[in-house]
Write an enzyme that holds these catalytic residues in place. Sequence first.
Site, PDB file in Angstrom:
ATOM      1  N   GLY A 144     -18.492   6.661   2.969  1.00  0.00           N
ATOM      2  CA  GLY A 144     -17.133   6.191   2.812  1.00  0.00           C
ATOM      3  C   GLY A 144     -17.095   4.827   2.146  1.00  0.00           C
ATOM      4  O   GLY A 144     -18.099   4.103   2.084  1.00  0.00           O
ATOM      5  N   CYS A 145     -15.919   4.469   1.625  1.00  0.00           N
ATOM      6  CA  CYS A 145     -15.784   3.209   0.891  1.00  0.00           C
ATOM      7  C   CYS A 145     -15.899   2.004   1.817  1.00  0.00           C
ATOM      8  O   CYS A 145     -16.700   1.094   1.561  1.00  0.00           O
ATOM      9  CB  CYS A 145     -14.478   3.195   0.120  1.00  0.00           C
ATOM     10  SG  CYS A 145     -13.021   3.658   1.074  1.00  0.00           S
ATOM     11  N   TYR A 146     -15.125   1.975   2.891  1.00  0.00           N
ATOM     12  CA  TYR A 146     -15.255   0.865   3.839  1.00  0.00           C
ATOM     13  C   TYR A 146     -16.685   0.766   4.390  1.00  0.00           C
ATOM     14  O   TYR A 146     -17.279  -0.319   4.407  1.00  0.00           O
ATOM     15  CB  TYR A 146     -14.271   1.025   4.997  1.00  0.00           C
ATOM     16  CG  TYR A 146     -12.850   0.621   4.723  1.00  0.00           C
ATOM     17  CD1 TYR A 146     -12.531  -0.647   4.227  1.00  0.00           C
ATOM     18  CD2 TYR A 146     -11.798   1.492   4.986  1.00  0.00           C
ATOM     19  CE1 TYR A 146     -11.212  -1.021   4.002  1.00  0.00           C
ATOM     20  CE2 TYR A 146     -10.476   1.130   4.762  1.00  0.00           C
ATOM     21  CZ  TYR A 146     -10.189  -0.133   4.271  1.00  0.00           C
ATOM     22  OH  TYR A 146      -8.889  -0.503   4.054  1.00  0.00           O
ATOM     23  N   THR A 148     -19.508   1.596   3.091  1.00  0.00           N
ATOM     24  CA  THR A 148     -20.445   1.088   2.086  1.00  0.00           C
ATOM     25  C   THR A 148     -20.441  -0.430   2.056  1.00  0.00           C
ATOM     26  O   THR A 148     -21.497  -1.079   2.066  1.00  0.00           O
ATOM     27  CB  THR A 148     -20.103   1.658   0.698  1.00  0.00           C
ATOM     28  OG1 THR A 148     -20.344   3.067   0.696  1.00  0.00           O
ATOM     29  CG2 THR A 148     -20.944   1.014  -0.389  1.00  0.00           C
TER      30      THR A 148
END
Length: 336
Positions: A144-146, A148
């Site tokens: 996921g972006c958060y 990472t």
Amino acid sequence: MIRVGIFGVTGYAGYELARWLQRHPSASVVWAVSESSAGKRLAQVVPGPLDMPLLAANQVDWQAVDLIFTGLPHGVAAQTVAEARKHGVKAIDLSADLRLDSPAAYTRWYDHTHPHPELLNAPYGLPELNRAVLVDVPAIANPGCYPTSVLLGLAPLLEQGWWQTGQTIIINAASGVSGAGRAPKQHLHFVEAHENYSPYNIGHTHRHVGEIEQELSKLANAPVNTIFAPHLLPTQRGILSTIYVPIQPELDLASIHALYRQRYAAEPFVNVLDQGQLASLAHVVHTNDCAIGLTLAQPGMLIVTAAIDNLLKGASGQAIQNMNIMFGLPETTGLR
């Protein structure tokens, strides 16, 4: 040449993926799927230079591709990955369906039973932490972006055991509106989001908390508890995570900075900023980079700032990085 199929190409991450793959010297997009726009052409749905026919899932030729990317809602993505594996096609999943380690954890955070729990043994595709297990595998869970931004921001400390075990780590993170996807939602309307800054799902409720704590605990070899406070930024793209982490009180900033520089010295997409610099969106938007800044707030309390582009290092760029590793290409291919 790696022959690629994309599911969910009309989403923000899916379109970004198609855009970067168009310039990739060793990959070619053979077909693209959009259930909501099947029968149209991509340029009709997303105005721009990219154009190709849009298929429904039941129209694809599995024999024509070596790899699929799935930019689909959770639950749907797992079914598509399972179908790909049945046809001997590799998969990189940009949804949450392969990220958690157990069906119970998935049900807790996503409120439904995992449709294909046998897929949950897929390696977690954060190359800077798990590169060795991503080569020639059948499927990869794109992070996921958060998570990472948080994992890259904290990995050196936790690996070294320099945080105070058992103390809660507080993560204050903000994302551009593209992180919420293309589906229309009231809080994403221009009038709602423009010139506004708003928290959502704060505390211990956001679905990424399970993924964040799972992977942080592996790094620390001990349970890690977090308070996670995501916010919506009135920008198109980018994530900035400001992380407050209790550390051993005798540590000084020079030692911590040296640790980070050493840990990421060989990483092409991680930039540990000079002492005194703070990470910002300007360091990373439209790149696959992660910028990290370090501040010693007081003895025993470190503030880490970590910035990424949510559509690239937080999604499609990292997926291409994983593809390169999966197929034995130089990791930066198509990303510089």
